[in-house]
Design an enzyme around this catalytic site. Structure first.
Site, PDB file in Angstrom:
ATOM      1  N   ARG A 105      39.173  83.565  70.991  1.00 40.43           N
ATOM      2  CA  ARG A 105      38.420  83.965  69.806  1.00 40.43           C
ATOM      3  C   ARG A 105      37.346  84.973  70.189  1.00 40.43           C
ATOM      4  O   ARG A 105      36.569  84.731  71.111  1.00 40.43           O
ATOM      5  CB  ARG A 105      37.781  82.739  69.154  1.00 40.43           C
ATOM      6  CG  ARG A 105      37.075  83.039  67.839  1.00 40.43           C
ATOM      7  CD  ARG A 105      36.615  81.780  67.160  1.00 40.43           C
ATOM      8  NE  ARG A 105      35.468  81.172  67.827  1.00 40.43           N
ATOM      9  CZ  ARG A 105      34.686  80.266  67.277  1.00 40.43           C
ATOM     10  NH1 ARG A 105      34.954  79.822  66.062  1.00 40.43           N
ATOM     11  NH2 ARG A 105      33.669  79.752  67.941  1.00 40.43           N
ATOM     12  N   THR A 109      33.386  88.610  66.125  1.00 41.45           N
ATOM     13  CA  THR A 109      34.121  88.656  64.858  1.00 41.45           C
ATOM     14  C   THR A 109      34.759  87.324  64.498  1.00 41.45           C
ATOM     15  O   THR A 109      35.169  87.116  63.356  1.00 41.45           O
ATOM     16  CB  THR A 109      35.233  89.714  64.917  1.00 41.45           C
ATOM     17  OG1 THR A 109      36.234  89.294  65.872  1.00 41.45           O
ATOM     18  CG2 THR A 109      34.686  91.065  65.336  1.00 41.45           C
ATOM     19  N   ASP A 201      32.923  72.134  71.283  1.00 40.42           N
ATOM     20  CA  ASP A 201      34.085  72.879  71.753  1.00 40.42           C
ATOM     21  C   ASP A 201      35.067  71.908  72.401  1.00 40.42           C
ATOM     22  O   ASP A 201      34.807  71.360  73.483  1.00 40.42           O
ATOM     23  CB  ASP A 201      33.652  73.949  72.765  1.00 40.42           C
ATOM     24  CG  ASP A 201      34.788  74.869  73.159  1.00 40.42           C
ATOM     25  OD1 ASP A 201      35.815  74.372  73.694  1.00 40.42           O
ATOM     26  OD2 ASP A 201      34.675  76.085  72.935  1.00 40.42           O
ATOM     27  N   ASP A 204      36.234  72.747  76.046  1.00 41.73           N
ATOM     28  CA  ASP A 204      35.218  72.462  77.070  1.00 41.73           C
ATOM     29  C   ASP A 204      35.090  70.963  77.321  1.00 41.73           C
ATOM     30  O   ASP A 204      34.944  70.525  78.461  1.00 41.73           O
ATOM     31  CB  ASP A 204      33.859  73.028  76.635  1.00 41.73           C
ATOM     32  CG  ASP A 204      33.771  74.528  76.808  1.00 41.73           C
ATOM     33  OD1 ASP A 204      34.608  75.088  77.545  1.00 41.73           O
ATOM     34  OD2 ASP A 204      32.864  75.143  76.214  1.00 41.73           O
TER      35      ASP A 204
END
Length: 210
Positions: A105, A109, A201, A204
């Site tokens: 990603r 943006t 996340d 992670d």
């Protein structure tokens, strides 16, 4: 909501997701719970697998009994967090083939970019289960589904542990033919396109990275 969207509400799933949310939950426990959730979700997502009957000799008599039909399965995680769901799915269907789609990603943006795609042979003849713990903007999921459809696949399911309404709506609008299974629908995305309340996340936390 699209008839192909299923929000699961099993108490075991709710409990396990609460443990995932806790920032104090360590890598090992987080990884194990993701696997367990994937197995519980897979049980529901594979409920419509086609069956054939075979003849089996029991200790008492010979009978006709159902087995999963010849339609082959493929599990396709979206890298890297999707890898955490693969062991749970393989525990259910050890003979399934595993493909991989790599997406990252853009931090500014929030748009997904593909960097890797390797799918099993004859994937067009398989039932493909795409797995990714988080369905946030829906960008990565939609791109992955487009990629898989471009290979001729007709029967696709998407499994995500937690979804934001924005991502779920995007997938439903762009891929109304895909069956979507979500264990928890959260409130919204924040300005950084993270799911709220979410669990951080997932990649992670599964792999112990930052």
């Amino acid at each position: 909501m699209n008839d192909n969207i299923t929000i699961l509400d099993h108490p075991l799933l709710k409990h396990k997701i609460s443990v995932l949310r806790d920032k104090a939950t360590g890598t090992n426990e987080f990884r194990k719970i993701i696997e367990e959730i994937a197995m519980l979700m897979g049980y529901e997502a594979l409920r419509d697998l086609p069956l054939d009957e075979i003849e089996v000799e029991t200790p008492i008599e010979t009978c006709l009994t159902p087995v999963i039909a010849g339609k082959k399965l493929a599990i396709v995680p979206i890298l890297r967090a999707g890898l955490g769901m693969v062991p749970g799915m393989l525990a259910l269907v050890p003979t399934a083939k595993v493909g991989h789609i790599g997406m990252y990603r853009d931090e500014e943006t929030h748009e997904p970019h593909e960097y890797y795609c390797k799918l099993p042979e004859q994937v067009e003849d398989r039932i493909v289960i795409v797995v990714d713990p988080m369905l946030a903007t829906g960008g990565s999921a939609c791109d992955a589904l487009n990629l898989i459809k471009s290979k001729g696949v007709k029967n696709i399911k998407l499994m995500s542990v937690i979804a934001a309404p924005e991502g779920l709506e995007k997938v439903a609008a762009e891929h109304p033919d895909v069956q979507v299974y979500v264990a928890q629908l959260d409130r919204c995305l924040n300005e950084d396109a993270y799911i709220c309340p979410g669990l951080g996340d997932a990649g992670d936390r599964i792999f112990g990275t930052k």
